[in-house]
Design an enzyme around this catalytic site. Structure first.
Site: not given
Ligand code: UD1
Length: 375
Positions: A211
């Site tokens: 991821h």
């Molecule tokens: C975040 C953390 C990362 C961690 C990861 C675990 C930061 C900078 N990054 O990254 O260190 O390893 O979480 O998962 O804080 N999304 C969903 N549902 C959710 C959450 C996210 O669909 O419940 C999707 C959204 O499209 C979003 C994307 O995933 O834009 C990324 O989510 P985000 O929380 O921004 O960062 P992660 O890549 O999950």
């Protein structure tokens, strides 16, 4: 006033659960208020893990959701500050390195509230990682730095932080792992539930998670990695727990069809007990996660980390972790080594013994008393 304990994203929950428990059980003088920023919100990324970890429902949810880094961080800050006004805060305790960690540490520091960082001092020395920025800045803001490995103290010293601010307590994530292992879900049950025949993995399997933006945000990196996974899956069935970011990107790049491959079993993000069950019986784990590098080391399962660097060097020096980078050939060579020679054997690092949160609670109670006397 309570200690405000902040979680935002999936990897925070397993770190916070044993801390909340240790405070409640050992130190009635340390009342806590659990604040969820809402960075992660999906049931699969969130609710299930709370249940698995016996984490109480958050007292407060800030509901920030997904956005650019700037907007997400700013929203957490805007919504967190009024919580301090409402409830007061004896201290703000943050874990790990996600955007919510930095945002709440920054708010607390400006309000002159002690900031406590658990899992401090880890460094990849790669500033292209958003988490690295969060780590460096959170540590600069923290009054008290609890560390998981001794190398963290050298990193902190290099950044000019006074040695007495850092305390080596071990790894709270391993507290959760050891406490939960007896309840881990057997992988066979999981496959059956997903409508798959558990016999597919009867002769062994690997577990995959991907991821990191650096691996999944560009088609020219993600495409070849997927190709390599398809190749591995011909030799060893692979269970891929697919993060929403990765799924969205595969779709955007027109690569979703590539998931359809013999031996490749694609599942949604898993619960904590499911993931523990999967990892603990796996032949190998292929990942770019930070936490899974540590969990596989604690479990003694060979791990190939699909990154150029790690902020958790002890997993390579003492544990079962090998960095293979993002070159598909190196990944395939690593897999071959595990399949033909059994891969790397390791030992469990110092103080990864399931009692880190107890040590934090014991230390913090004394530290707060002293800090408040002096100020
Ligand atoms: C975040 C953390 C990362 C961690 C990861 C675990 C930061 C900078 N990054 O990254 O260190 O390893 O979480 O998962 O804080 N999304 C969903 N549902 C959710 C959450 C996210 O669909 O419940 C999707 C959204 O499209 C979003 C994307 O995933 O834009 C990324 O989510 P985000 O929380 O921004 O960062 P992660 O890549 O999950």
């Amino acid at each position: 006033a309570p200690i405000l304990c902040v979680v935002g994203a999936r990897p925070n929950y397993m770190k916070m659960a044993p801390i909340i428990r240790a405070f409640a059980v050992q130190h009635p003088r340390l009342p806590t208020l659990l604040v969820h920023t809402g960075q992660h919100y999906d049931a699969a990324m969130n609710d299930r893990l709370f249940a698995d970890l016996d984490l109480p429902a958050p007292d407060v949810n800030l509901g920030v959701g997904s956005a650019s880094h700037a907007v997400q961080t700013a929203e957490v800050m805007k919504r967190f500050e009024p919580i301090i006004d409402q409830h007061g805060a004896r201290a703000v305790l943050v874990v790990g390195d996600v955007n919510s960690t930095l945002a709440c540490a920054l708010v607390a520091a400006k309000r002159d509230i002690p900031v406590i960082h658990v899992e401090a001092g880890l460094r990849s020395y790669d500033r292209r990682m958003p988490e690295e920025i969060n780590r460096v800045l959170t540590d600069q803001l923290a009054d008290l730095l609890y560390t998981t490995e001794r190398s963290a103290h050298d990193n902190l010293a290099r950044e000019g932080l006074p040695a007495e601010r850092a305390v080596f307590v071990g790894n709270v994530m391993i507290d959760s792992l050891l406490a939960s292992l007896p309840r881990a879900v057997p992988p066979g049950n999981l496959l059956r539930e997903a409508g798959l025949d558990p016999r597919i993995i009867g002769d062994g399997y690997g577990v995959v998670t991907l991821h990191r933006p650096s691996n999944v945000d560009r088609a020219e990196v993600l495409g070849p990695l997927l190709e390599a996974l398809r190749e591995v899956a011909c030799r060893l069935p692979l269970i891929l727990a697919l993060h929403p970011r990765t799924r969205n990107n595969l779709e955007r790049f027109g690569l979703l069809g590539g998931l359809d491959a013999p031996g490749l079993l694609v599942l949604p993000p898993q619960g904590y007990l499911e993931m523990l069950g999967l990892m603990s019986r796996a032949v190998m784990v292929l990942t770019d996660s930070g936490g899974m590098q540590e969990e596989t080391t604690a479990l003694g399962v060979p791990c190939l980390t699909i990154r150029e660097n790690t902020e958790r060097p002890i997993t390579v020096e003492q544990g079962t972790n090998t960095l293979v980078g993002i070159d598909p050939q190196a990944l395939l060579a690593g897999v071959d080594d595990i399949l033909t020679r059994g891969g790397k054997r390791g030992r469990v690092p110092e103080l990864w013994d399931g009692r880190a949160a107890e040590r934090i609670a014991a230390h913090l109670a004394g530290w707060l008393d002293q800090h408040e006397r002096l100020s």
